[in-house]
Design a protein around this motif. Sequence first.
Motif, mmCIF file in Angstrom:
data_model
loop_
_atom_site.group_PDB
_atom_site.id
_atom_site.type_symbol
_atom_site.label_atom_id
_atom_site.label_comp_id
_atom_site.label_asym_id
_atom_site.label_seq_id
_atom_site.Cartn_x
_atom_site.Cartn_y
_atom_site.Cartn_z
ATOM 1 N N PRO A 124 0.835 -1.205 0.000
ATOM 2 C CA PRO A 124 0.000 0.000 0.000
ATOM 3 C C PRO A 124 0.875 1.263 0.000
ATOM 4 O O PRO A 124 1.931 1.275 0.647
ATOM 5 C CB PRO A 124 -0.783 -0.104 1.309
ATOM 6 C CG PRO A 124 -0.723 -1.547 1.687
ATOM 7 C CD PRO A 124 0.550 -2.091 1.140
ATOM 8 N N LYS A 125 0.417 2.297 -0.717
ATOM 9 C CA LYS A 125 1.244 3.501 -0.882
ATOM 10 C C LYS A 125 1.690 4.084 0.462
ATOM 11 O O LYS A 125 2.813 4.544 0.604
ATOM 12 C CB LYS A 125 0.476 4.564 -1.689
ATOM 13 C CG LYS A 125 0.308 4.131 -3.145
ATOM 14 C CD LYS A 125 0.608 5.217 -4.167
ATOM 15 C CE LYS A 125 0.804 4.576 -5.545
ATOM 16 N NZ LYS A 125 0.116 5.190 -6.649
ATOM 17 N N SER A 126 0.797 4.038 1.445
ATOM 18 C CA SER A 126 1.126 4.621 2.743
ATOM 19 C C SER A 126 2.290 3.879 3.419
ATOM 20 O O SER A 126 3.023 4.449 4.223
ATOM 21 C CB SER A 126 -0.101 4.582 3.656
ATOM 22 O OG SER A 126 -0.575 3.238 3.723
ATOM 23 N N ASP A 127 2.466 2.598 3.068
ATOM 24 C CA ASP A 127 3.550 1.819 3.685
ATOM 25 C C ASP A 127 4.858 1.925 2.901
ATOM 26 O O ASP A 127 5.864 1.325 3.286
ATOM 27 C CB ASP A 127 3.163 0.331 3.769
ATOM 28 C CG ASP A 127 2.030 0.098 4.755
ATOM 29 O OD1 ASP A 127 1.718 1.027 5.524
ATOM 30 O OD2 ASP A 127 1.462 -1.012 4.739
ATOM 31 N N ARG A 128 4.845 2.653 1.768
ATOM 32 C CA ARG A 128 6.048 2.703 0.940
ATOM 33 C C ARG A 128 7.027 3.798 1.372
ATOM 34 O O ARG A 128 8.188 3.790 0.991
ATOM 35 C CB ARG A 128 5.663 2.965 -0.536
ATOM 36 C CG ARG A 128 4.852 1.855 -1.139
ATOM 37 C CD ARG A 128 4.524 2.138 -2.612
ATOM 38 N NE ARG A 128 3.611 1.128 -3.129
ATOM 39 C CZ ARG A 128 3.171 1.092 -4.383
ATOM 40 N NH1 ARG A 128 3.562 2.021 -5.245
ATOM 41 N NH2 ARG A 128 2.351 0.140 -4.783
ATOM 42 N N LYS A 129 6.505 4.740 2.153
ATOM 43 C CA LYS A 129 7.224 5.994 2.394
ATOM 44 C C LYS A 129 8.652 5.806 2.923
ATOM 45 O O LYS A 129 9.605 6.367 2.373
ATOM 46 C CB LYS A 129 6.404 6.835 3.391
ATOM 47 C CG LYS A 129 6.639 8.319 3.263
ATOM 48 C CD LYS A 129 5.805 9.092 4.277
ATOM 49 C CE LYS A 129 6.651 10.208 4.868
ATOM 50 N NZ LYS A 129 6.101 10.731 6.108
ATOM 51 N N LEU A 130 8.807 4.999 3.969
ATOM 52 C CA LEU A 130 10.133 4.893 4.592
ATOM 53 C C LEU A 130 11.127 4.184 3.673
ATOM 54 O O LEU A 130 12.283 4.600 3.574
ATOM 55 C CB LEU A 130 10.040 4.182 5.953
ATOM 56 C CG LEU A 130 9.448 5.048 7.085
ATOM 57 C CD1 LEU A 130 9.238 4.212 8.343
ATOM 58 C CD2 LEU A 130 10.358 6.250 7.394
ATOM 59 N N LEU A 131 10.680 3.142 2.985
ATOM 60 C CA LEU A 131 11.625 2.441 2.109
ATOM 61 C C LEU A 131 12.023 3.322 0.915
ATOM 62 O O LEU A 131 13.164 3.260 0.444
ATOM 63 C CB LEU A 131 11.056 1.098 1.645
ATOM 64 C CG LEU A 131 10.955 0.012 2.737
ATOM 65 C CD1 LEU A 131 10.510 -1.327 2.155
ATOM 66 C CD2 LEU A 131 12.288 -0.168 3.482
ATOM 67 N N LEU A 132 11.093 4.152 0.437
ATOM 68 C CA LEU A 132 11.453 5.079 -0.643
ATOM 69 C C LEU A 132 12.418 6.158 -0.140
ATOM 70 O O LEU A 132 13.321 6.585 -0.860
ATOM 71 C CB LEU A 132 10.199 5.720 -1.245
ATOM 72 C CG LEU A 132 9.349 4.776 -2.104
ATOM 73 C CD1 LEU A 132 8.073 5.473 -2.564
ATOM 74 C CD2 LEU A 132 10.151 4.279 -3.324
ATOM 75 N N GLN A 133 12.224 6.549 1.128
ATOM 76 C CA GLN A 133 13.145 7.529 1.732
ATOM 77 C C GLN A 133 14.540 6.915 1.847
ATOM 78 O O GLN A 133 15.539 7.571 1.546
ATOM 79 C CB GLN A 133 12.607 7.888 3.119
ATOM 80 C CG GLN A 133 12.901 9.298 3.552
ATOM 81 C CD GLN A 133 12.241 9.574 4.899
ATOM 82 O OE1 GLN A 133 11.063 9.218 5.121
ATOM 83 N NE2 GLN A 133 12.987 10.181 5.802
ATOM 84 N N PHE A 134 14.598 5.657 2.256
ATOM 85 C CA PHE A 134 15.889 4.946 2.266
ATOM 86 C C PHE A 134 16.517 4.979 0.866
ATOM 87 O O PHE A 134 17.704 5.282 0.699
ATOM 88 C CB PHE A 134 15.707 3.487 2.721
ATOM 89 C CG PHE A 134 16.818 2.584 2.249
ATOM 90 C CD1 PHE A 134 18.091 2.651 2.812
ATOM 91 C CD2 PHE A 134 16.608 1.693 1.194
ATOM 92 C CE1 PHE A 134 19.133 1.847 2.336
ATOM 93 C CE2 PHE A 134 17.639 0.884 0.715
ATOM 94 C CZ PHE A 134 18.907 0.965 1.288
#
Lengths: 297, 297
Positions: free
Chosen positions: B199-209
């Motif tokens: 889900p898009k909301s769960d992608r945030k931290l890994l994309l920040q990494f």
Amino acid sequence: MGTKLSKFIQTWVPQIDTILENDIQRDADQQRLAESMSYSVNAGGKRLRPLLTLATLQTVGHPIDHVILKVACALELMHSYSLIHDDLPAMDNDDLRRGKPTNHVKYGAGMATLAGDGLQTLAFQWLVDNNLNSIKQAELTLALSKAAGPHGMVSGQADDIQFEGTRLSLKGLQKLDRNKTGALIRYAVEAGLIIAATPKSDRKLLLQFAELFGSAFQIYDDILDVVGDEKAIGKPVHQDNGKNTYPNLLGLDQSYSVLSQTVARAKQVLYDAQQLSGIDTSLLVDFCSYFKIKDEK
Amino acid sequence: MGTKLSKFIQTWVPQIDTILENDIQRDADQQRLAESMSYSVNAGGKRLRPLLTLATLQTVGHPIDHVILKVACALELMHSYSLIHDDLPAMDNDDLRRGKPTNHVKYGAGMATLAGDGLQTLAFQWLVDNNLNSIKQAELTLALSKAAGPHGMVSGQADDIQFEGTRLSLKGLQKLDRNKTGALIRYAVEAGLIIAATPKSDRKLLLQFAELFGSAFQIYDDILDVVGDEKAIGKPVHQDNGKNTYPNLLGLDQSYSVLSQTVARAKQVLYDAQQLSGIDTSLLVDFCSYFKIKDEK
């Protein structure tokens, strides 16, 4: 040109031009790159390929909206990229295209390489950056990648530079042209059929028309290099010495004769499609008026 | 390097290599073009970008099969195209890459241009020429086109050549790098998340990494041009004079310091993701061992 086609062009070309003038700028965030991309796309092309997509849609009775227009315009981006790279010093080294300096003459070969690269990427983006059904988006992406890539256009370009100075057989020349020019023109019609969700079994005749039209288009382009007027066609003529072209292989008269037969077959296929499916193919027939056959001149 | 990462590399790199060695040949029907494309893709790259996609999938607990492997490999095609065009005489004019002659030195600048063009097209083909759900296919196409195109990589390349010899601000350099190198690395992680339907909301931290990792990657590449050994890194060093790089802008010590901070932040984000979602991010933490920070050398 038939009245039907000229009305069609008057309706759609301004809308195609508007998208191509505005949306490239919006989708490129480096100013000089955006300029360079836009320069070649908006240098006075006839928009033949997007028009073929739209004409296919009209022929099969599918409405055209803004989303579909932009998908049709993606093909013009792909076509423009191929011209920019084809003109590069490392390729054909042409200085003039459509009566204007080529992209690398104006922006340098480095930026022209990047402008072509960016236009190819953006073509794929415009297929999917919309609310079209994802089955159609994926099918368009697959069809365009096959037509433009190393199974299609790029393969033809590679033949073109590898075999310059070597005389190909007629079969070899046909394969080169089918890839270099034919594949994107075939895709133009295929895109319309994909958007209209025409069943695969019903696509056959219109795709056959597209293949014949693409073949005629390349033969005619080769002929214009011999008989054309630089001012009228916007690029230097007599550039094809040593290249594999119809006039170089068959002579001019024979090339006209093959052109004439190919156009006749294209029209016949459209007649068959009309008889078989009850669709009105007269608009696509009108597209064949693009080719001025010798004794009609 | 952690045992986990080295086992991961031993498992997947041979499979990535097999696809890249066999499938390019199959998808290009012009022999010399196929050779030229394959030459650069199979010139000894570390396969970092496909590995990042696969590591993301493993991190979020999604199985990896042959279809997914090939989608991950598409990114290596895109990366290789960018290197071939970047090395061209019209761009950086580099003769050596990974210890071997660059593509244009071996095949000529015309064929090298086409090899790059064909690899870009094939990258998009490999995203959709499979039985993946078409929603995922379309999402991958959109994400890759945005990352690689004139909003991403190509825009960074254009900054790179336009501002050579002009000193950018740190902010300008960060933007250049975010586009030129960062966007494809970010996509590597994003592709894993798209395939896993995270889900898009769960992608945030890994994309920040991914963004921090991409930033560290470019800083480290800039540093290696100053302190690296030509033999070890396979390309000439000290090529970045006049280019906008971290050492040219901040000096070497300060560049190491920014690198070290960036890597620390990347690890912190992975720690946060682990705390928040209960996923095991240790494999991605291991990827950070790629960067040899000065005082660890």
